[in-house]
Scaffold this motif. Structure first.
Motif, short mmCIF file in Angstrom:
data_model
loop_
_atom_site.label_atom_id
_atom_site.label_comp_id
_atom_site.label_asym_id
_atom_site.label_seq_id
_atom_site.Cartn_x
_atom_site.Cartn_y
_atom_site.Cartn_z
N PHE A 138 0.83 -1.20 0.00
CA PHE A 138 0.00 0.00 0.00
C PHE A 138 0.87 1.26 0.00
O PHE A 138 0.64 2.18 -0.78
CB PHE A 138 -0.92 -0.02 1.22
CG PHE A 138 -1.79 1.20 1.35
CD1 PHE A 138 -2.95 1.31 0.60
CD2 PHE A 138 -1.45 2.23 2.20
CE1 PHE A 138 -3.76 2.43 0.71
CE2 PHE A 138 -2.25 3.36 2.31
CZ PHE A 138 -3.41 3.45 1.57
N LEU A 139 1.87 1.29 0.85
CA LEU A 139 2.72 2.48 0.96
C LEU A 139 3.57 2.68 -0.30
O LEU A 139 3.83 3.82 -0.71
CB LEU A 139 3.61 2.38 2.20
CG LEU A 139 2.86 2.43 3.55
CD1 LEU A 139 3.78 2.04 4.68
CD2 LEU A 139 2.28 3.83 3.80
N GLN A 140 4.01 1.59 -0.91
CA GLN A 140 4.85 1.71 -2.10
C GLN A 140 4.04 2.03 -3.36
O GLN A 140 4.62 2.36 -4.40
CB GLN A 140 5.65 0.41 -2.31
CG GLN A 140 6.76 0.23 -1.30
CD GLN A 140 7.48 -1.10 -1.40
OE1 GLN A 140 8.00 -1.60 -0.42
NE2 GLN A 140 7.53 -1.69 -2.57
N SER A 141 2.72 1.95 -3.28
CA SER A 141 1.88 2.29 -4.42
C SER A 141 1.40 3.73 -4.36
O SER A 141 0.56 4.14 -5.16
CB SER A 141 0.67 1.34 -4.49
OG SER A 141 -0.16 1.51 -3.35
N SER A 142 1.95 4.51 -3.43
CA SER A 142 1.53 5.91 -3.27
C SER A 142 1.82 6.71 -4.54
O SER A 142 2.85 6.54 -5.19
CB SER A 142 2.27 6.54 -2.09
OG SER A 142 2.08 7.94 -2.06
N SER A 143 0.92 7.62 -4.86
CA SER A 143 1.12 8.50 -6.01
C SER A 143 2.26 9.48 -5.77
O SER A 143 2.77 10.08 -6.72
CB SER A 143 -0.17 9.29 -6.28
OG SER A 143 -0.53 10.07 -5.15
N LYS A 144 2.69 9.61 -4.52
CA LYS A 144 3.80 10.51 -4.19
C LYS A 144 5.15 9.82 -4.32
O LYS A 144 6.19 10.42 -4.02
CB LYS A 144 3.63 11.06 -2.78
CG LYS A 144 2.40 11.95 -2.63
CD LYS A 144 2.35 12.59 -1.25
CE LYS A 144 1.15 13.54 -1.14
NZ LYS A 144 1.11 14.19 0.20
N GLY A 145 5.14 8.56 -4.73
CA GLY A 145 6.39 7.84 -4.89
C GLY A 145 6.77 7.08 -3.63
O GLY A 145 6.05 7.07 -2.64
N ILE A 146 7.91 6.43 -3.69
CA ILE A 146 8.40 5.61 -2.58
C ILE A 146 9.17 6.47 -1.59
O ILE A 146 10.02 7.27 -1.98
CB ILE A 146 9.28 4.47 -3.11
CG1 ILE A 146 8.45 3.51 -3.95
CG2 ILE A 146 9.95 3.71 -1.96
CD1 ILE A 146 9.25 2.39 -4.58
N CYS A 147 8.88 6.30 -0.32
CA CYS A 147 9.57 7.05 0.73
C CYS A 147 10.93 6.41 0.98
O CYS A 147 11.03 5.20 1.22
CB CYS A 147 8.75 7.05 2.01
SG CYS A 147 9.54 7.85 3.42
N GLN A 148 11.99 7.20 0.95
CA GLN A 148 13.33 6.66 1.16
C GLN A 148 13.57 6.24 2.59
O GLN A 148 14.58 5.59 2.89
CB GLN A 148 14.39 7.67 0.74
CG GLN A 148 14.57 8.84 1.68
CD GLN A 148 15.86 9.59 1.45
OE1 GLN A 148 16.71 9.16 0.69
NE2 GLN A 148 16.00 10.73 2.10
#
Length: 486
Positions: A217-227
């Motif tokens: 779910f978190l990696q499918s964010s429209s804001k991209g992947i959080c480092q």
């Protein structure tokens, strides 16, 4: 929540990956207490890398005992109906029928379409066993009853007595590995292996599914992947029911490892005394580098948590062992990238989920919410966010003290009961106590920066009233973490 004997009920939490010593967190919020623990990793023998064997449709590894591990070629966890294959039986092992609903199971996989997870076991090579960990059940505890008419010796003060400790059934193993096929060939990975239902029961399936769902779910964010979050690259289910989640290997250290190594270095340097060829300038630079490193570590952890909260996800297992570091060398602070991991207990706090009956993994959270006076979906959501901030506050306290003290002077449990039991979350009183102990002076000075900015932030994050705790973004923007102090 109290039982008939007046003991406080505790919930079940995971052992986070912790490399050397036992780590216990005691959490007390509005008369509801949670204890988490992690066990010393059992290091296994080195295991050589091996290659897939497509001809037999399996991967095999020979051990000294001649036992074999057979991995089937089918990936079950990441296909669109992945989690419907997991085995949930409401009548087994005391789980209620609310543990997983069909509606929730379908929702778990909605985010898969936008991901490019590796779903074939033949695409991986598995290396040596790094260790194993699990969780404990601690059903009750009783602490000292502090009062003005009772005196205790320093050794008795804040002593914790734990009863009814039982080891949980889920034992998770960690393996090194790498991707062996495709465009990402050669990428190092870390395998997190959940046992099959026979060995781990229903809880293992639920934890694996929840961790997969949270990362997907978190990696499918429209804001991209959080480092600042560990990246899931794929996984598979074996023929024996084991569920292997593969994460990009972005570091072999944890924040707990950093604190332990640093405190041991402080002990060694102080034991040498005058033999150390430090001049005052060099010593001041060492302290400054340590402060910079800790602040950057906290910044990264809070950025990861803020990203999760922005996407309506709670971490619920935040601690020094749940933060992966790519370096523990303070001179390399400029290159430090902390990443959050261990999302098996993550909770979805979208309002559509808050209207449903709680799942097994989140029942403890919502019991504490009710005890704190949070009843409506909006209040429960606010409590969940504040609960994560409280855990982040304990993490802040740990990193503000342990790396600045000699080994054994301060640990997570001692620090937490000092804050919660002895001084009832009165941070100013805690400061006065620590100021009188020369062994804690460097930690006190660190939090004293900016006219006590560290203590100010710590008090806000540990506020007994969950409604008054700051959100993750506010913590990041506080002058102690924003860079204005250092």
């Amino acid at each position: 929540m109290r039982n008939e004997e007046g003991k406080e009920e505790l919930t079940k939490k995971s052992w986070s990956h912790f490399s050397d010593v036992a780590y216990i967190v005691l959490k007390n919020l509005t008369n509801c207490t949670r204890v988490t623990a992690c066990k010393k990793i059992k290091n296994g023998p080195p295991i050589p890398f091996f290659d897939p064997c497509p001809s037999v449709g399996a991967i095999r590894r020979a051990e000294p005992s001649s036992a074999e591990v057979t991995i089937g070629p089918t990936m079950l966890l990441a296909v669109p109906d992945c989690l419907t294959s997991l085995r949930y039986n409401p009548t087994t092992r005391g789980l209620t029928s609310n543990s997983v609903s069909p509606t929730r199971t379908r929702r778990l996989c909605n985010c898969k379409a936008t991901l490019n997870l590796i779903t074939n076991s033949d695409s991986f090579e598995v290396g040596r066993l790094l260790g194993s960990y699990g969780f404990m059940n601690i059903t009750s505890y009783s602490g000292l009853q502090l009062g003005t008419d009772v005196e205790y010796s320093p050794g008795d003060l804040g002593r914790l007595r734990v009863q009814d400790v039982g080891e949980g059934n889920v034992k998770i193993s960690l393996y090194e590995g790498r991707i062996s096929q495709g465009p990402r060939i050669g990428t190092p990975v870390l395998f997190k292996v959940y046992p099959g239902q026979r060995a781990g029961g229903m809880e293992a399936d639920m934890m694996a599914a929840n961790e997969l769902n949270a990362h997907s779910f978190l990696q499918s964010s429209s804001k991209g992947i959080c480092q600042n979050l560990l990246i899931l690259v794929g996984g598979f289910e074996t023929k024996t029911g084991e569920q292997w989640l593969a994460f990009r290997n972005d570091g072999k250290y944890s924040a707990a490892d950093y604190a332990k190594v640093t405190s041991e270095r402080v002990s060694k340097n102080r034991a040498l005394g005058e033999q150390i060829s430090w001049n005052p300038f060099e010593q001041a630079q060492t302290i400054k580098r340590r402060r910079d490193f800790v602040v950057k570590l906290l910044q990264g952890a809070m950025r990861g948590l803020a990203f999760m909260h922005e996407h309506d996800r709670l971490h619920q297992s935040l601690g020094p062992s749940s933060i992966v570091l790519n370096t523990i060398f303070e001179r390399d602070a400029a290159y430090l990238v902390p990443r959050l991991r261990d999302l098996a207990f993550s909770v979805d706090i979208r309002y559509s989920y808050l209207d449903e009956a709680p799942g097994t993994l989140s029942e403890g959270l919502w019991r504490r919410a009710t005890a704190a006076g949070a009843f409506t979906p909006m209040e429960k959501r606010a409590f969940g966010l504040a609960d994560d901030i409280y855990e982040a506050g304990l993490l802040f306290a740990y990193l503000a003290f342990v790396p600045f003290c000699e080994a054994g002077i301060m640990d997570s449990l001692s620090l937490q009961r000092l804050l919660e039991s002895t001084f009832q979350l009165d941070v100013e009183a805690t400061r006065e106590y620590c100021l009188a102990d020369d062994r804690l002076i460097d930690a006190v000075r660190f939090l004293d920066l900016g006219d006590g900015a560290g203590w100010e932030l710590l008090q806000a994050m540990l506020n007994p009233d969950f409604r008054k705790r700051p959100i993750a973004e506010a913590v990041l923007n506080h002058r102690f973490l924003s860079g204005a102090i250092l």
